[in-house]
Design a protein around this motif. Structure first.
Motif, PDB file in Angstrom:
ATOM      1  N   GLN A  42     -31.830  23.097  -9.087  1.00  0.00           N
ATOM      2  CA  GLN A  42     -31.068  24.268  -9.494  1.00  0.00           C
ATOM      3  C   GLN A  42     -31.996  25.257 -10.185  1.00  0.00           C
ATOM      4  OE1 GLN A  42     -28.107  25.102  -8.611  1.00  0.00           O
ATOM      5  NE2 GLN A  42     -27.880  23.194  -7.496  1.00  0.00           N
ATOM      6  N   ASP A  43     -31.995  26.477  -9.722  1.00  0.00           N
ATOM      7  CA  ASP A  43     -32.795  27.527 -10.327  1.00  0.00           C
ATOM      8  C   ASP A  43     -32.101  28.858 -10.079  1.00  0.00           C
ATOM      9  OD1 ASP A  43     -33.295  27.975  -7.641  1.00  0.00           O
ATOM     10  OD2 ASP A  43     -35.337  27.209  -7.710  1.00  0.00           O
ATOM     11  N   ILE A  44     -32.678  29.927 -10.604  1.00  0.00           N
ATOM     12  CA  ILE A  44     -32.082  31.258 -10.472  1.00  0.00           C
ATOM     13  C   ILE A  44     -31.929  31.645  -9.003  1.00  0.00           C
ATOM     14  CG2 ILE A  44     -32.513  33.724 -10.838  1.00  0.00           C
ATOM     15  CD1 ILE A  44     -31.540  32.543 -13.365  1.00  0.00           C
ATOM     16  N   TYR A  45     -32.941  31.373  -8.211  1.00  0.00           N
ATOM     17  CA  TYR A  45     -32.889  31.735  -6.795  1.00  0.00           C
ATOM     18  C   TYR A  45     -31.712  31.057  -6.102  1.00  0.00           C
ATOM     19  CZ  TYR A  45     -34.295  32.413  -1.955  1.00  0.00           C
ATOM     20  OH  TYR A  45     -34.308  32.738  -0.629  1.00  0.00           O
ATOM     21  N   THR A  46     -31.558  29.747  -6.351  1.00  0.00           N
ATOM     22  CA  THR A  46     -30.463  29.007  -5.734  1.00  0.00           C
ATOM     23  C   THR A  46     -29.116  29.577  -6.143  1.00  0.00           C
ATOM     24  OG1 THR A  46     -31.833  27.003  -5.797  1.00  0.00           O
ATOM     25  CG2 THR A  46     -29.475  26.714  -5.403  1.00  0.00           C
ATOM     26  N   ALA A  47     -28.964  29.882  -7.428  1.00  0.00           N
ATOM     27  CA  ALA A  47     -27.709  30.430  -7.924  1.00  0.00           C
ATOM     28  C   ALA A  47     -27.441  31.819  -7.338  1.00  0.00           C
ATOM     29  CB  ALA A  47     -27.729  30.492  -9.443  1.00  0.00           C
ATOM     30  N   LEU A  48     -28.481  32.643  -7.239  1.00  0.00           N
ATOM     31  CA  LEU A  48     -28.340  34.004  -6.741  1.00  0.00           C
ATOM     32  C   LEU A  48     -27.856  34.023  -5.292  1.00  0.00           C
ATOM     33  CD1 LEU A  48     -28.783  37.078  -7.160  1.00  0.00           C
ATOM     34  CD2 LEU A  48     -31.160  36.717  -6.443  1.00  0.00           C
ATOM     35  N   ASN A  51     -21.590   9.135 -12.559  1.00  0.00           N
ATOM     36  CA  ASN A  51     -22.073   9.460 -13.901  1.00  0.00           C
ATOM     37  C   ASN A  51     -22.894  10.738 -13.878  1.00  0.00           C
ATOM     38  OD1 ASN A  51     -21.073   6.960 -15.060  1.00  0.00           O
ATOM     39  ND2 ASN A  51     -22.752   5.961 -13.970  1.00  0.00           N
ATOM     40  N   ARG A  52     -22.728  11.586 -14.874  1.00  0.00           N
ATOM     41  CA  ARG A  52     -23.485  12.836 -14.929  1.00  0.00           C
ATOM     42  C   ARG A  52     -24.949  12.557 -15.207  1.00  0.00           C
ATOM     43  NH1 ARG A  52     -22.245  17.316 -19.399  1.00  0.00           N
ATOM     44  NH2 ARG A  52     -23.909  16.232 -20.504  1.00  0.00           N
ATOM     45  N   THR A  53     -25.806  13.149 -14.401  1.00  0.00           N
ATOM     46  CA  THR A  53     -27.250  12.976 -14.572  1.00  0.00           C
ATOM     47  C   THR A  53     -27.937  14.256 -15.027  1.00  0.00           C
ATOM     48  OG1 THR A  53     -27.621  13.486 -12.229  1.00  0.00           O
ATOM     49  CG2 THR A  53     -27.331  11.157 -12.835  1.00  0.00           C
ATOM     50  N   ARG A  54     -27.322  15.396 -14.737  1.00  0.00           N
ATOM     51  CA  ARG A  54     -27.965  16.673 -15.046  1.00  0.00           C
ATOM     52  C   ARG A  54     -26.903  17.755 -15.028  1.00  0.00           C
ATOM     53  NH1 ARG A  54     -31.576  16.239 -11.469  1.00  0.00           N
ATOM     54  NH2 ARG A  54     -30.544  17.412  -9.820  1.00  0.00           N
ATOM     55  N   LEU A  55     -27.103  18.767 -15.850  1.00  0.00           N
ATOM     56  CA  LEU A  55     -26.148  19.878 -15.929  1.00  0.00           C
ATOM     57  C   LEU A  55     -26.904  21.191 -15.995  1.00  0.00           C
ATOM     58  CD1 LEU A  55     -23.122  20.728 -16.366  1.00  0.00           C
ATOM     59  CD2 LEU A  55     -23.621  20.665 -18.820  1.00  0.00           C
ATOM     60  N   ALA A  56     -26.483  22.150 -15.194  1.00  0.00           N
ATOM     61  CA  ALA A  56     -27.045  23.500 -15.233  1.00  0.00           C
ATOM     62  C   ALA A  56     -25.953  24.466 -15.654  1.00  0.00           C
ATOM     63  CB  ALA A  56     -27.605  23.897 -13.875  1.00  0.00           C
ATOM     64  N   LYS A  57     -26.206  25.229 -16.709  1.00  0.00           N
ATOM     65  CA  LYS A  57     -25.264  26.250 -17.165  1.00  0.00           C
ATOM     66  C   LYS A  57     -25.863  27.619 -16.881  1.00  0.00           C
ATOM     67  CE  LYS A  57     -22.958  23.523 -20.753  1.00  0.00           C
ATOM     68  NZ  LYS A  57     -22.534  23.471 -22.184  1.00  0.00           N
ATOM     69  N   ILE A  58     -25.043  28.493 -16.297  1.00  0.00           N
ATOM     70  CA  ILE A  58     -25.531  29.772 -15.793  1.00  0.00           C
ATOM     71  C   ILE A  58     -24.774  30.919 -16.449  1.00  0.00           C
ATOM     72  CG2 ILE A  58     -25.829  31.185 -13.722  1.00  0.00           C
ATOM     73  CD1 ILE A  58     -25.699  28.421 -12.179  1.00  0.00           C
ATOM     74  N   VAL A  59     -25.520  31.923 -16.893  1.00  0.00           N
ATOM     75  CA  VAL A  59     -24.952  33.153 -17.444  1.00  0.00           C
ATOM     76  C   VAL A  59     -25.202  34.274 -16.439  1.00  0.00           C
ATOM     77  CG1 VAL A  59     -25.008  34.834 -19.324  1.00  0.00           C
ATOM     78  CG2 VAL A  59     -25.336  32.391 -19.812  1.00  0.00           C
ATOM     79  N   ASP A  73     -24.617  38.511 -11.048  1.00  0.00           N
ATOM     80  CA  ASP A  73     -25.902  37.908 -10.720  1.00  0.00           C
ATOM     81  C   ASP A  73     -26.427  37.110 -11.908  1.00  0.00           C
ATOM     82  OD1 ASP A  73     -25.950  39.051  -8.179  1.00  0.00           O
ATOM     83  OD2 ASP A  73     -26.827  40.911  -8.942  1.00  0.00           O
ATOM     84  N   PRO A  74     -27.035  35.929 -11.673  1.00  0.00           N
ATOM     85  CA  PRO A  74     -27.489  35.066 -12.766  1.00  0.00           C
ATOM     86  C   PRO A  74     -28.661  35.674 -13.533  1.00  0.00           C
ATOM     87  CG  PRO A  74     -28.258  34.218 -10.667  1.00  0.00           C
ATOM     88  CD  PRO A  74     -27.308  35.335 -10.351  1.00  0.00           C
ATOM     89  N   VAL A  75     -28.546  35.701 -14.855  1.00  0.00           N
ATOM     90  CA  VAL A  75     -29.617  36.208 -15.709  1.00  0.00           C
ATOM     91  C   VAL A  75     -30.226  35.111 -16.569  1.00  0.00           C
ATOM     92  CG1 VAL A  75     -28.741  38.568 -15.772  1.00  0.00           C
ATOM     93  CG2 VAL A  75     -27.947  36.909 -17.475  1.00  0.00           C
ATOM     94  N   GLU A  76     -29.533  33.987 -16.681  1.00  0.00           N
ATOM     95  CA  GLU A  76     -30.057  32.864 -17.473  1.00  0.00           C
ATOM     96  C   GLU A  76     -29.516  31.554 -16.912  1.00  0.00           C
ATOM     97  OE1 GLU A  76     -30.233  32.869 -21.967  1.00  0.00           O
ATOM     98  OE2 GLU A  76     -28.775  31.250 -21.659  1.00  0.00           O
ATOM     99  N   LEU A  77     -30.399  30.582 -16.779  1.00  0.00           N
ATOM    100  CA  LEU A  77     -29.999  29.248 -16.345  1.00  0.00           C
ATOM    101  C   LEU A  77     -30.669  28.233 -17.260  1.00  0.00           C
ATOM    102  CD1 LEU A  77     -29.704  27.847 -12.764  1.00  0.00           C
ATOM    103  CD2 LEU A  77     -31.053  26.591 -14.447  1.00  0.00           C
ATOM    104  N   ARG A  78     -29.860  27.370 -17.868  1.00  0.00           N
ATOM    105  CA  ARG A  78     -30.361  26.322 -18.753  1.00  0.00           C
ATOM    106  C   ARG A  78     -30.039  24.953 -18.159  1.00  0.00           C
ATOM    107  NH1 ARG A  78     -31.736  27.777 -24.070  1.00  0.00           N
ATOM    108  NH2 ARG A  78     -31.356  29.992 -24.538  1.00  0.00           N
ATOM    109  N   LEU A  79     -31.006  24.056 -18.218  1.00  0.00           N
ATOM    110  CA  LEU A  79     -30.843  22.709 -17.705  1.00  0.00           C
ATOM    111  C   LEU A  79     -30.695  21.717 -18.853  1.00  0.00           C
ATOM    112  CD1 LEU A  79     -33.430  22.585 -14.782  1.00  0.00           C
ATOM    113  CD2 LEU A  79     -30.948  22.514 -14.588  1.00  0.00           C
TER     114      LEU A  79
END
Length: 279
Positions: free
Chosen positions: A25-31, A140-148, A154-160
Motif C-alpha cells: 500500500q502506497d500513495i500511488y496505489t491509493a491514487l 487476524n489483522r497484520t497491517r493497517l494503512a490509514k489514508i488522508v 486524492d491521497p495526501v498522507e498514508l500511514r502504515l
C-alpha cells in the motif's frame, strides 16, 4: 522520480519489507486504486502480460494473466514464474455499480509452502479510499494503512501500522494539477525522509510534465528516477497499439551520456507485452 509505479524501477524499500510487489500500500496505489488502466477501449475478457527486465547481459521474465467481468473490472490475476509455474493469484470482490474493489485475496506458492492474505478496502461517503486492512489466512489483522485525502479526493498522507497498531512508516504527496503530477515523499518512523517520487495523476492527459513529454495517447515518452543521493536516471519509452487503441507493447530504454562526449546512448531496460482477448 518515476511515472509507472506498477512496474517499478526503484522499489520503496520500507513498504516492501512487509509487502510483496504489487500488493504494497502506497500513495500511488491509493491514487489509482480503482482505475482500469490495463486497457482503454473495448471489453477485454482476458489480458496476458509478459514483462522482461534486463540487467547487463542477463534478463528475467514475468508473466501474468488477468481476467475481467463484463463491466470491465479486474476479478482475478495469476502470476507465473519463468518456467510457467503459478506463483501467485489475486482475486477481487467488486462493487460493479460503484466500480470499487472492496476486497482482494492474495495467494502465493513458494518453496516455503502456501500462504494467503486478504486486504479489505474501506471508503468514505464520497467513495474515496480511506483505509486498507490486511489480514492473514485466519482473519487476524497484520497491517493497517490509514489514508488522508484532499478536497479532490486524492491521497495526501498514508500511514502504515503493524498488527499491534504501532506506526512504522509514512508517505505524503503534494499535487500540481496544472502539470498533472504528484510529488511524494517517504518517511521513516522517526521523521527522516528516505526517498521521493514524481507520479502522473491522470494517465489520460497528454501533457508535458517538466522535461517529461507524453504522446497523443497520454503515455509518457520519457521518465526519470532520482535517488536520495541526487543521482538521476533517464528513460525513454516506445509503444505499440492494437486496432482498438490499447497498448500491446512497450520498450523502455535507459539513456546515458558521457561527460565531454556529444550524443547519448540507449540500452534496453524493460520490455512489456500484452495480448488481449475481448468479449
Amino acid at each position: 522520480m518515476k511515472f509507472r509505479r506498477t512496474r517499478p524501477v526503484v522499489i520503496t524499500f520500507i513498504l516492501c519489507l512487509v509487502s510483496l510487489r504489487g500488493v504494497a500500500q502506497d500513495i500511488y496505489t491509493a491514487l489509482h486504486m480503482n482505475e482500469m488502466r490495463d486497457y482503454r477501449f473495448g471489453k477485454p475478457m482476458q489480458i496476458t502480460e509478459t514483462n522482461t527486465f534486463y540487467d547487463g547481459n542477463a534478463s528475467t521474465t514475468e508473466k501474468s494473466v488477468k481476467r475481467y467481468d463484463r463491466s470491465g473490472m479486474l476479478v482475478t490475476e495469476e502470476r507465473y514464474s519463468e518456467d510457467g509455474t503459478l506463483k501467485a493469484k489475486l482475486s477481487y470482490h467488486c462493487d460493479t455499480a460503484r466500480r470499487l474493489h472492496l476486497q482482494r485475496v492474495f495467494e502465493r506458492w513458494s518453496s516455503l509452502g502456501y500462504a494467503k492474505e486478504t486486504a479489505v478496502y474501506t471508503y468514505d461517503e464520497k467513495d474515496c479510499l480511506v483505509q486498507v486492512t490486511d489480514q492473514d489466512a485466519e482473519g487476524n489483522r497484520t497491517r493497517l494503512a490509514k489514508i488522508v485525502n484532499n478536497e479532490r479526493g486524492d491521497p495526501v498522507e498514508l500511514r502504515l501500522f503493524d498488527h499491534r497498531g504501532m506506526a512504522f512508516g509514512m508517505e505524503t504527496a503534494k499535487y500540481d494539477y496544472d502539470k498533472n503530477i504528484a510529488v511524494t515523499s517517504l518517511f521513516s518512523n522517526d521523521g527522516n525522509r528516505l526517498s521521493g517520487d514524481t507520479l502522473i495523476i491522470d494517465f489520460g492527459s497528454a501533457v508535458k510534465n517538466g522535461n517529461h513529454l507524453s504522446n497523443d495517447r497520454g503515455d509518457p515518452l520519457t521518465s526519470s528516477v532520482t535517488y536520495a543521493s541526487g543521482k538521476t536516471y533517464v528513460y525513454e519509452h516506445e509503444y505499440q497499439y492494437d486496432v482498438l487503441g490499447n497498448c500491446t507493447g512497450e520498450k523502455v530504454y535507459k539513456v546515458t551520456s558521457e561527460p565531454g562526449r556529444p550524443g547519448k546512448k540507449r540500452k534496453i531496460d524493460r520490455v512489456y507485452k500484452k495480448r488481449f482477448v475481448y468479449y
